[in-house]
Motif scaffolding. Sequence first.
Motif, mmCIF file in Angstrom:
data_model
loop_
_atom_site.group_PDB
_atom_site.id
_atom_site.type_symbol
_atom_site.label_atom_id
_atom_site.label_comp_id
_atom_site.label_asym_id
_atom_site.label_seq_id
_atom_site.Cartn_x
_atom_site.Cartn_y
_atom_site.Cartn_z
ATOM 1 N N THR A 93 1.193 4.014 -3.017
ATOM 2 C CA THR A 93 1.117 5.456 -2.735
ATOM 3 C C THR A 93 2.352 6.164 -3.277
ATOM 4 O O THR A 93 2.270 7.265 -3.840
ATOM 5 N N LEU A 116 -17.054 -4.025 -9.149
ATOM 6 C CA LEU A 116 -16.494 -2.972 -8.290
ATOM 7 C C LEU A 116 -15.283 -2.326 -8.949
ATOM 8 O O LEU A 116 -15.058 -1.115 -8.819
ATOM 9 N N GLN A 117 -14.513 -3.132 -9.676
ATOM 10 C CA GLN A 117 -13.355 -2.609 -10.381
ATOM 11 C C GLN A 117 -13.771 -1.592 -11.437
ATOM 12 O O GLN A 117 -13.113 -0.562 -11.625
ATOM 13 N N LEU A 133 -5.655 3.775 -4.851
ATOM 14 C CA LEU A 133 -5.462 2.717 -3.869
ATOM 15 C C LEU A 133 -6.650 1.758 -3.848
ATOM 16 O O LEU A 133 -6.477 0.538 -3.714
ATOM 17 N N VAL A 134 -7.860 2.292 -3.979
ATOM 18 C CA VAL A 134 -9.045 1.432 -4.054
ATOM 19 C C VAL A 134 -8.965 0.548 -5.293
ATOM 20 O O VAL A 134 -9.220 -0.669 -5.238
ATOM 21 N N HIS A 135 -8.611 1.156 -6.412
ATOM 22 C CA HIS A 135 -8.542 0.438 -7.688
ATOM 23 C C HIS A 135 -7.509 -0.692 -7.637
ATOM 24 O O HIS A 135 -7.803 -1.836 -8.017
ATOM 25 N N THR A 148 0.834 -1.206 0.000
ATOM 26 C CA THR A 148 0.000 0.000 0.000
ATOM 27 C C THR A 148 0.867 1.254 0.000
ATOM 28 O O THR A 148 0.592 2.224 -0.723
ATOM 29 N N SER A 200 -14.641 1.578 -9.656
ATOM 30 C CA SER A 200 -13.432 2.268 -9.196
ATOM 31 C C SER A 200 -12.685 2.902 -10.368
ATOM 32 O O SER A 200 -12.025 3.931 -10.211
ATOM 33 N N LEU A 255 -6.518 8.256 -3.264
ATOM 34 C CA LEU A 255 -7.478 7.327 -2.664
ATOM 35 C C LEU A 255 -8.122 6.442 -3.725
ATOM 36 O O LEU A 255 -8.248 5.224 -3.538
ATOM 37 N N ALA A 256 -8.527 7.042 -4.845
ATOM 38 C CA ALA A 256 -9.159 6.258 -5.909
ATOM 39 C C ALA A 256 -8.190 5.223 -6.465
ATOM 40 O O ALA A 256 -8.575 4.080 -6.755
ATOM 41 N N THR A 279 -6.248 -2.134 -5.017
ATOM 42 C CA THR A 279 -6.625 -3.137 -4.019
ATOM 43 C C THR A 279 -7.637 -4.116 -4.594
ATOM 44 O O THR A 279 -7.567 -5.330 -4.338
ATOM 45 N N LEU A 280 -8.565 -3.618 -5.407
ATOM 46 C CA LEU A 280 -9.531 -4.497 -6.057
ATOM 47 C C LEU A 280 -8.838 -5.408 -7.077
ATOM 48 O O LEU A 280 -9.202 -6.580 -7.214
#
Length: 337
Positions: free
Chosen positions: A37, A272-273, A291-293, A33, A276, A288-289, A295-296
């Motif tokens: 970043t 969900l991908q 990291l969400v992407h 993570t 995102s 943030l977007a 992670t999925l």
Amino acid sequence: MGEQANQPRTPGRLSLTCWLSWATLVAMFLGNTIGFTDAVTGSAMGCGSDWPLCNGQWIPSHWTMAMVIEYTHRVSILFTSVFLLPLAVLAGWRYGRRSEVRWLIGFTLGGVVAESVLGAMTVLFQNPPAVIAVHLGVAITSFVALFLLTLTIQRLDRAGGRPAVLTPLRPLAASRRLSRWSWFGLGYVYVAAYIGAYVASTGYGALFAGWPLPAERYSAVGAAFWVDLLHRMAALGFLVLAVWLYALARRERLRRPDLYRASMVVVALVLLQALSGALLVWTHVSTLAFLVHVTLVTGLFMTLGYMAMQVLPDPAAVQSQDPSTRWVRTGRQRAGA
């Protein structure tokens, strides 16, 4: 000592190796993570062109935000390695009879070493997009390998087998068609992840405002148009593939409910991908977007890796002489249904 190693474990009780594996997995997730970043904020050069030193020092005397992110990422990789090395030794000693355990240990260790080398190349060659993309892909791959290793160790502990004896984990085979498509799906998401990582490392994603198709013209953004379009088409193709995997797994839901449940997770993660991805476009690739992407994407890779491993012949069941645990296919499955 040898007799103790052969004693069956209490079913349901997790070993020290399993707890260590979970701790290593958490450490690697945090490290990845921070690394993601690092990539999305352009902080890879926060420590200048020095590696492993940071601006010529082991511990910098002054800090910037980019330096904090890059330095923390380097420390996190070192911290993960401290957990990983004893884990590899213990897992190899206790569970090394299973071929997938040996392979997963190798992939995890090789991935961490490759991450360090690629991290050094990123710094020494001044942030090249292709190297950053490969770095992100390797980070996800090593994490998924460690996840599958952890899951395998936990399942063996839950089964209460003996380290010196092969314990069956998947006695019933999946159809060859589902097996082939599960492995194809794993390879597909692997390639798609590299395409996405390249889009992120070049900064092309921030050039577009349209979704699901880019609203910009080629004349306005140049070669970035085709790279971004390729990424979006790959995502659409994976949605079709996820639905197909679900349809195949549904036919075997009574015999292999584990694969059926996993296929449902794949479909959910792909949807969900897509959302995102829209968030990435609308926020012009906010941290943030992103990291969400990513992670999925990791979750997709984990689930497909699980399916690919679960369709492999179980080494214990193949060798078993007990008809109730022998790894078998039905006549219809042998025909490739």
